[in-house]
Design an enzyme around this catalytic site. Sequence first.
Site, mmCIF file in Angstrom:
data_model
loop_
_atom_site.group_PDB
_atom_site.id
_atom_site.type_symbol
_atom_site.label_atom_id
_atom_site.label_comp_id
_atom_site.label_asym_id
_atom_site.label_seq_id
_atom_site.Cartn_x
_atom_site.Cartn_y
_atom_site.Cartn_z
ATOM 1 N N GLY A 55 -64.444 -15.898 17.325
ATOM 2 C CA GLY A 55 -65.015 -17.189 16.953
ATOM 3 C C GLY A 55 -66.231 -16.943 16.085
ATOM 4 O O GLY A 55 -66.766 -15.822 16.063
ATOM 5 N N CYS A 82 -63.342 -9.633 19.633
ATOM 6 C CA CYS A 82 -64.458 -9.973 18.761
ATOM 7 C C CYS A 82 -65.516 -10.800 19.511
ATOM 8 O O CYS A 82 -66.118 -10.296 20.447
ATOM 9 C CB CYS A 82 -63.924 -10.675 17.511
ATOM 10 S SG CYS A 82 -65.100 -10.722 16.170
ATOM 11 N N TYR A 83 -65.716 -12.069 19.170
ATOM 12 C CA TYR A 83 -66.697 -12.868 19.907
ATOM 13 C C TYR A 83 -66.403 -12.832 21.405
ATOM 14 O O TYR A 83 -67.322 -12.799 22.239
ATOM 15 C CB TYR A 83 -66.699 -14.319 19.394
ATOM 16 C CG TYR A 83 -67.608 -15.225 20.194
ATOM 17 C CD1 TYR A 83 -68.971 -15.247 19.960
ATOM 18 C CD2 TYR A 83 -67.101 -16.040 21.215
ATOM 19 C CE1 TYR A 83 -69.821 -16.047 20.711
ATOM 20 C CE2 TYR A 83 -67.937 -16.853 21.972
ATOM 21 C CZ TYR A 83 -69.300 -16.859 21.714
ATOM 22 O OH TYR A 83 -70.131 -17.655 22.449
ATOM 23 N N HIS A 169 -59.469 -7.166 15.278
ATOM 24 C CA HIS A 169 -58.457 -8.211 15.474
ATOM 25 C C HIS A 169 -57.060 -7.602 15.489
ATOM 26 O O HIS A 169 -56.504 -7.317 14.431
ATOM 27 C CB HIS A 169 -58.556 -9.249 14.354
ATOM 28 C CG HIS A 169 -59.763 -10.109 14.474
ATOM 29 N ND1 HIS A 169 -59.786 -11.236 15.253
ATOM 30 C CD2 HIS A 169 -61.014 -9.971 13.969
ATOM 31 C CE1 HIS A 169 -60.987 -11.772 15.206
ATOM 32 N NE2 HIS A 169 -61.763 -11.027 14.424
ATOM 33 N N GLU A 171 -54.321 -9.035 16.161
ATOM 34 C CA GLU A 171 -53.261 -10.010 15.909
ATOM 35 C C GLU A 171 -52.856 -10.123 14.441
ATOM 36 O O GLU A 171 -51.811 -10.655 14.131
ATOM 37 C CB GLU A 171 -53.688 -11.391 16.448
ATOM 38 C CG GLU A 171 -54.866 -12.063 15.740
ATOM 39 C CD GLU A 171 -56.248 -11.585 16.217
ATOM 40 O OE1 GLU A 171 -56.328 -10.530 16.862
ATOM 41 O OE2 GLU A 171 -57.247 -12.268 15.922
ATOM 42 N N ASP A 227 -37.570 -31.038 13.913
ATOM 43 C CA ASP A 227 -38.234 -31.288 15.196
ATOM 44 C C ASP A 227 -37.621 -32.468 15.950
ATOM 45 O O ASP A 227 -37.299 -32.360 17.130
ATOM 46 C CB ASP A 227 -39.737 -31.533 14.993
ATOM 47 C CG ASP A 227 -40.393 -30.375 14.263
ATOM 48 O OD1 ASP A 227 -39.800 -29.280 14.246
ATOM 49 O OD2 ASP A 227 -41.492 -30.574 13.696
ATOM 50 N N LYS A 367 -42.851 -23.464 15.370
ATOM 51 C CA LYS A 367 -41.718 -23.900 14.545
ATOM 52 C C LYS A 367 -40.514 -22.961 14.671
ATOM 53 O O LYS A 367 -39.381 -23.407 14.814
ATOM 54 C CB LYS A 367 -42.175 -23.965 13.080
ATOM 55 C CG LYS A 367 -41.184 -24.662 12.164
ATOM 56 C CD LYS A 367 -41.308 -26.146 12.309
ATOM 57 C CE LYS A 367 -40.413 -26.902 11.373
ATOM 58 N NZ LYS A 367 -40.676 -28.349 11.475
#
Length: 511
Positions: A55, A82-83, A169, A171, A227, A367
């Site tokens: 963040g 991180c944060y 990070h 990810e 959807d 999705k």
Amino acid sequence: MKNELILILDFGGQYNQLIARRVRECNVYSEVVPYNITIEKIKEKNPKGIIFTGGPASVYGEDAPKCEEGIFDLGIPVLGICYGMQLMTHNLKGIVARANKREYGTTDIKIDNTSPLFQGFDEDNKFLMSHTDFVEKVPNGFKNIGHTDSCPNAAIENAERKLYGIQFHPEVNNSINGTQVIKNFLFNICNCSGDWQITSFVEDSIRNLKEKIGDKKALCALSGGVDSSVAAVLLSKAIGKNLTCIFVDHGLLRKNEGDEVEEIFTKNYDLNFIRVNAKDRFLSKLAGVTDPEKKRKIIGEEFIRVFEEEAKKIGTVDFLVQGTIYPDVIESGLGKSSVIKSHHNVGGLPDYVDFKEIVEPLRDLFKDEVRKTGLELGIPENLVYRQPFPGPGLAIRIIGDITDDKLTILKDADSIFREEIANASLHKSINQYFAVLTNLKSVGVMGDERTYDYTIALRAVETTDFMTGVWSKIPYEILEKVSSRIVNEVSHVNRVVYDITSKPPATIEWE
Ligand code: XMP
């Protein structure tokens, strides 16, 4: 049986959704929740592990987002990113220091590969760092398991309490083997089994919907998009004829699309299907309107009016089905960026429909997971992989005012373009492609005759998120074929141009 769950506490980082996706890619179900979730709520959810996201804040900032302190005493493994790592350190009485320079970019990190978090890794790795503050002194009970040239504590662990922190990070794609760090956390530290699959999601959902709705009645606005179609089919498997789908055909769909939707839903599924052919109504409301935002507004409102009128004929229903998906849910919690186009999604909530409760069966899915669910439910591939189509349809692909004749021209030209893209097997590599009817007329010559007719623009983009994109380098021969077919087969078109602008600075749609 309840799924294994990883809770992701959202501290406002830009990659939070990506963390949730990565976890799910490892077949472990994950949910993003606000950072200040209460201890009671966490206990109720009973997660196998907790991830703190990054963040933009500093733990010393006045409005720094803080989690409940007791979280580290629950005995649930925590990975702070991180944060998230800095907050854990701060809470557990380590020292977070403020650097005067930000460290950003893919960075060489030396790690201790005897830690279960880094099992199978080499000592030298490249991960994405993006931070200013850093952990200067680890809390009691923690040890260092990674550092860079400028960051002494790039990874820390308290193996006994199963608390881990990483300054990088894992990810993002720039972190090589980053997903493996997440996998190690899930399987080595949280002891997940990784049995979450779409098949089980589908079975669980049908069972839950059956239980929840029983023999009450539900109503669904079907747009023909992925959807709402998947939501409708899921519901129909659960409650059959107690589901009514209203398909408002505003006449602004692509060529034959209205009939295709009707065919799929009336032939293959056990539900009540109502098609409302409302083209004339929409066209008369749109007559003479040239402003794109006005077009969107008129279509959005009219759609709801038509839906309401039909719903009134049915009377009170117990449930209204919405095709909301997970990114809608997460994004709606964050601050809004400036509105470039007001995206009207057909299926927005009507004000005056008489229902008691909303059901959103896809609320937890991304999705690509919605598409997998669609395939699992036996929905045809061409519908499941349908390219995005704006709610206001062809109205925003006809520049200027809309008439029935212009609609016919555009539908025919667009259908030729789509046909040739499919013939060239480019339909999977180009993410969105369509024709636009410009309001430009120009001089041409056909046979011996002078013509003064419309210009069609072709648009094709490659993108993953539709927020940015590049124009697609379609081979010249294919463009040539499309152009020649459009001019020869579609009356009132004598010129075809190809849009070679990326987004930004252009948008994907022309209006
Ligand atoms: P733009 O044109 O903003 O489009 O680059 C990004 C994506 O959004 C779609 N789009 C819409 N979708 N209602 C929708 O449901 C709208 O009003 C709308 N406008 C644009 C567009 O097709 C592209 O996929």
